[in-house]
Scaffold this motif. Structure first.
Motif, PDB file in Angstrom:
ATOM      1  N   LYS A 189       4.810  -4.408  -3.044  1.00 37.81           N
ATOM      2  CA  LYS A 189       3.594  -4.125  -2.280  1.00 37.81           C
ATOM      3  C   LYS A 189       3.189  -5.336  -1.441  1.00 37.81           C
ATOM      4  O   LYS A 189       2.849  -5.199  -0.260  1.00 37.81           O
ATOM      5  CB  LYS A 189       2.462  -3.725  -3.233  1.00 37.81           C
ATOM      6  CG  LYS A 189       2.651  -2.370  -3.897  1.00 37.81           C
ATOM      7  CD  LYS A 189       1.620  -2.127  -4.967  1.00 37.81           C
ATOM      8  CE  LYS A 189       0.215  -2.166  -4.439  1.00 37.81           C
ATOM      9  NZ  LYS A 189      -0.786  -1.876  -5.499  1.00 37.81           N
ATOM     10  N   HIS A 192      -4.108  -1.175   5.407  1.00 34.60           N
ATOM     11  CA  HIS A 192      -2.992  -1.833   6.089  1.00 34.60           C
ATOM     12  C   HIS A 192      -3.563  -2.872   7.045  1.00 34.60           C
ATOM     13  O   HIS A 192      -4.715  -2.780   7.486  1.00 34.60           O
ATOM     14  CB  HIS A 192      -2.121  -0.825   6.838  1.00 34.60           C
ATOM     15  CG  HIS A 192      -2.870  -0.014   7.860  1.00 34.60           C
ATOM     16  ND1 HIS A 192      -3.147  -0.477   9.137  1.00 34.60           N
ATOM     17  CD2 HIS A 192      -3.424   1.220   7.782  1.00 34.60           C
ATOM     18  CE1 HIS A 192      -3.810   0.444   9.807  1.00 34.60           C
ATOM     19  NE2 HIS A 192      -4.006   1.484   9.004  1.00 34.60           N
ATOM     20  N   ASP A 220      -9.087   1.453   5.959  1.00 35.05           N
ATOM     21  CA  ASP A 220      -7.629   1.556   6.030  1.00 35.05           C
ATOM     22  C   ASP A 220      -6.982   0.491   5.144  1.00 35.05           C
ATOM     23  O   ASP A 220      -7.435  -0.654   5.088  1.00 35.05           O
ATOM     24  CB  ASP A 220      -7.136   1.380   7.471  1.00 35.05           C
ATOM     25  CG  ASP A 220      -7.601   2.521   8.370  1.00 35.05           C
ATOM     26  OD1 ASP A 220      -7.903   3.596   7.827  1.00 35.05           O
ATOM     27  OD2 ASP A 220      -7.656   2.322   9.603  1.00 35.05           O
ATOM     28  N   TRP A 230      -8.520  -6.060   0.853  1.00 37.37           N
ATOM     29  CA  TRP A 230      -8.516  -6.134   2.313  1.00 37.37           C
ATOM     30  C   TRP A 230      -9.770  -6.814   2.807  1.00 37.37           C
ATOM     31  O   TRP A 230     -10.881  -6.498   2.380  1.00 37.37           O
ATOM     32  CB  TRP A 230      -8.396  -4.730   2.909  1.00 37.37           C
ATOM     33  CG  TRP A 230      -7.133  -4.057   2.479  1.00 37.37           C
ATOM     34  CD1 TRP A 230      -6.981  -3.150   1.461  1.00 37.37           C
ATOM     35  CD2 TRP A 230      -5.832  -4.290   3.003  1.00 37.37           C
ATOM     36  NE1 TRP A 230      -5.662  -2.798   1.343  1.00 37.37           N
ATOM     37  CE2 TRP A 230      -4.936  -3.475   2.268  1.00 37.37           C
ATOM     38  CE3 TRP A 230      -5.335  -5.077   4.037  1.00 37.37           C
ATOM     39  CZ2 TRP A 230      -3.572  -3.442   2.536  1.00 37.37           C
ATOM     40  CZ3 TRP A 230      -3.981  -5.055   4.296  1.00 37.37           C
ATOM     41  CH2 TRP A 230      -3.118  -4.246   3.552  1.00 37.37           C
ATOM     42  N   THR A 275       4.006  -6.794   7.624  1.00 39.14           N
ATOM     43  CA  THR A 275       3.142  -6.218   8.659  1.00 39.14           C
ATOM     44  C   THR A 275       2.228  -7.272   9.253  1.00 39.14           C
ATOM     45  O   THR A 275       2.086  -7.376  10.486  1.00 39.14           O
ATOM     46  CB  THR A 275       2.307  -5.072   8.067  1.00 39.14           C
ATOM     47  OG1 THR A 275       3.174  -4.091   7.501  1.00 39.14           O
ATOM     48  CG2 THR A 275       1.453  -4.423   9.133  1.00 39.14           C
ATOM     49  N   ARG A 307       5.639  -5.917   1.520  1.00 41.28           N
ATOM     50  CA  ARG A 307       5.478  -4.929   2.587  1.00 41.28           C
ATOM     51  C   ARG A 307       4.285  -5.284   3.476  1.00 41.28           C
ATOM     52  O   ARG A 307       4.393  -5.252   4.710  1.00 41.28           O
ATOM     53  CB  ARG A 307       5.296  -3.541   1.980  1.00 41.28           C
ATOM     54  CG  ARG A 307       5.134  -2.452   3.019  1.00 41.28           C
ATOM     55  CD  ARG A 307       5.138  -1.080   2.396  1.00 41.28           C
ATOM     56  NE  ARG A 307       3.980  -0.853   1.543  1.00 41.28           N
ATOM     57  CZ  ARG A 307       4.036  -0.714   0.227  1.00 41.28           C
ATOM     58  NH1 ARG A 307       5.199  -0.780  -0.396  1.00 41.28           N
ATOM     59  NH2 ARG A 307       2.945  -0.504  -0.473  1.00 41.28           N
ATOM     60  N   HIS A 308       3.161  -5.645   2.877  1.00 39.93           N
ATOM     61  CA  HIS A 308       1.984  -5.976   3.677  1.00 39.93           C
ATOM     62  C   HIS A 308       2.142  -7.325   4.383  1.00 39.93           C
ATOM     63  O   HIS A 308       1.629  -7.512   5.498  1.00 39.93           O
ATOM     64  CB  HIS A 308       0.739  -5.991   2.794  1.00 39.93           C
ATOM     65  CG  HIS A 308       0.391  -4.659   2.228  1.00 39.93           C
ATOM     66  ND1 HIS A 308       0.197  -3.539   3.006  1.00 39.93           N
ATOM     67  CD2 HIS A 308       0.199  -4.238   0.942  1.00 39.93           C
ATOM     68  CE1 HIS A 308      -0.104  -2.507   2.253  1.00 39.93           C
ATOM     69  NE2 HIS A 308      -0.112  -2.900   1.000  1.00 39.93           N
TER      70      HIS A 308
END
Length: 331
Positions: free
Chosen positions: A200, A78, A76, A108, A207, A203-204
């Motif tokens: 980008k 995110h 994933d 990630w 989160t 945004r991450h």
């Protein structure tokens, strides 16, 4: 010289920390997993997900729940964070690293933390984790448990993002210099990659920041001992980075609007000049069109010097157009 063959699928490195003595030891690739898990202290095992055997390996580790295995093998894109009294696992953002250069591509890092070990996995080489390993090996005495390794990972990520933010800031400075010194040059093609990276990343970051805040606010019986304090400190660090990236996002947006407004002003100036040329040429076009008709009894058709008189009419029509535009305050 032949390199030792790893007996652990996807092996990148393994480090053994002994908090009592403050020592750390890099374990060789040919060490068996059973030997890694049975030694004193706690273990940091880092694996590459490019090896398809890694999921099977993780499933065979005793004490590693299925949710941790799923987090370590997830693809994933995110951030996630799962907290329980026995284990903390999830995915955090990082930046990819090439063989000979640093990149701005998002990567990630998957992790699972117990009281005896921390396991991390990644698909692509990452910037922050290499820096964290080097920092911990140089000063292993400050490491008292796997949570300290996780904290160092996030701290190094913060430093990596701050360095990247400085690079983007320098690029925005160069773009601004071109924009304000040479208005005819369009810098939108240089600004677009920087804006894309900022959006980008921001945004991450939002989160990940929300996940850390939620973890810091959890009850004591819902997380391992000391995790709330670490999550609170990491939240404060990520908030600093988030504000820096947000300011870059606003600056890039305003710069893009400024470039657009300058380009629009230049387009309007060209249209203005074209409109004036059209206004000046319309009366002469009407005169030449009139004398170009194939009809009888046209003025000056049989008059000596007729072309001269037609030219005078053309000149007078241009002068009349000029006077009308001046009276209308267009010129």
């Amino acid at each position: 010289m032949e390199l030792p063959v790893s007996t652990i699928p996807g092996f990148v490195w393994a480090t053994r920390f002994e908090p009592q003595s403050g020592a750390s030891l890099r374990l060789p690739p040919d060490t068996h997993l059973e030997a890694l898990l049975s030694q004193p202290g706690f273990l940091w095992l880092h694996l590459g997900l490019s090896d398809a055997r890694v999921p099977h390996l993780l499933e065979g580790i005793q004490g590693l729940p299925s949710e941790a295995v799923q987090a370590l093998t997830s693809r994933d894109a995110h951030a996630t964070l799962s907290v329980s009294p026995e284990i903390v696992c999830g995915t955090i953002i990082d930046l990819q690293r090439g063989f000979d250069e640093m990149t701005s591509e998002i990567g990630w890092l998957h992790f699972a933390i117990t009281d005896k070990m921390i396991i991390t996995t990644r698909l692509h080489p990452l910037r922050s984790i290499d820096r964290a390993r080097q920092a911990l090996e140089k000063n292993s005495a400050r490491v008292s448990g796997p949570m300290d390794v996780f904290s160092t990972l996030v701290i190094e990520f913060q430093r990596t993002v701050m360095a990247m933010a400085q690079e983007i800031n320098d690029e925005l400075n160069r773009i601004e210099d071109f924009v304000y010194e040479n208005a005819e040059r369009d810098e939108r093609h240089r600004l677009a990659p920087a804006r894309r990276s900022i959006v980008k990343l921001y945004r991450h970051l939002r989160t990940e920041l929300a996940l850390l805040r939620r973890a810091a606010a959890s009850d004591d019986d819902e997380a391992p001992d000391g995790f709330q304090e670490i999550a609170q400190k990491l939240t404060e660090r990520i908030e600093v980075v988030e504000r820096d990236v947000f300011s870059l996002q606003e600056r890039a947006r305003l710069l893009h609007e400024d470039i657009d407004s300058r380009a629009q002003a230049e387009t309007n100036r060209h249209l203005y000049i074209l409109s004036l040329l059209t206004a000046f040429l319309m009366p002469p076009t009407l005169v030449t069109g009139f004398f170009g008709m194939n009809t009888e009894n046209l003025p000056f058709a049989h008059t000596e010097g007729g072309t001269f008189f037609a030219g005078v009419l053309i000149t007078l029509s241009i002068g009349a157009a000029w006077m009308l535009l001046r009276r209308a305050r267009i010129l």
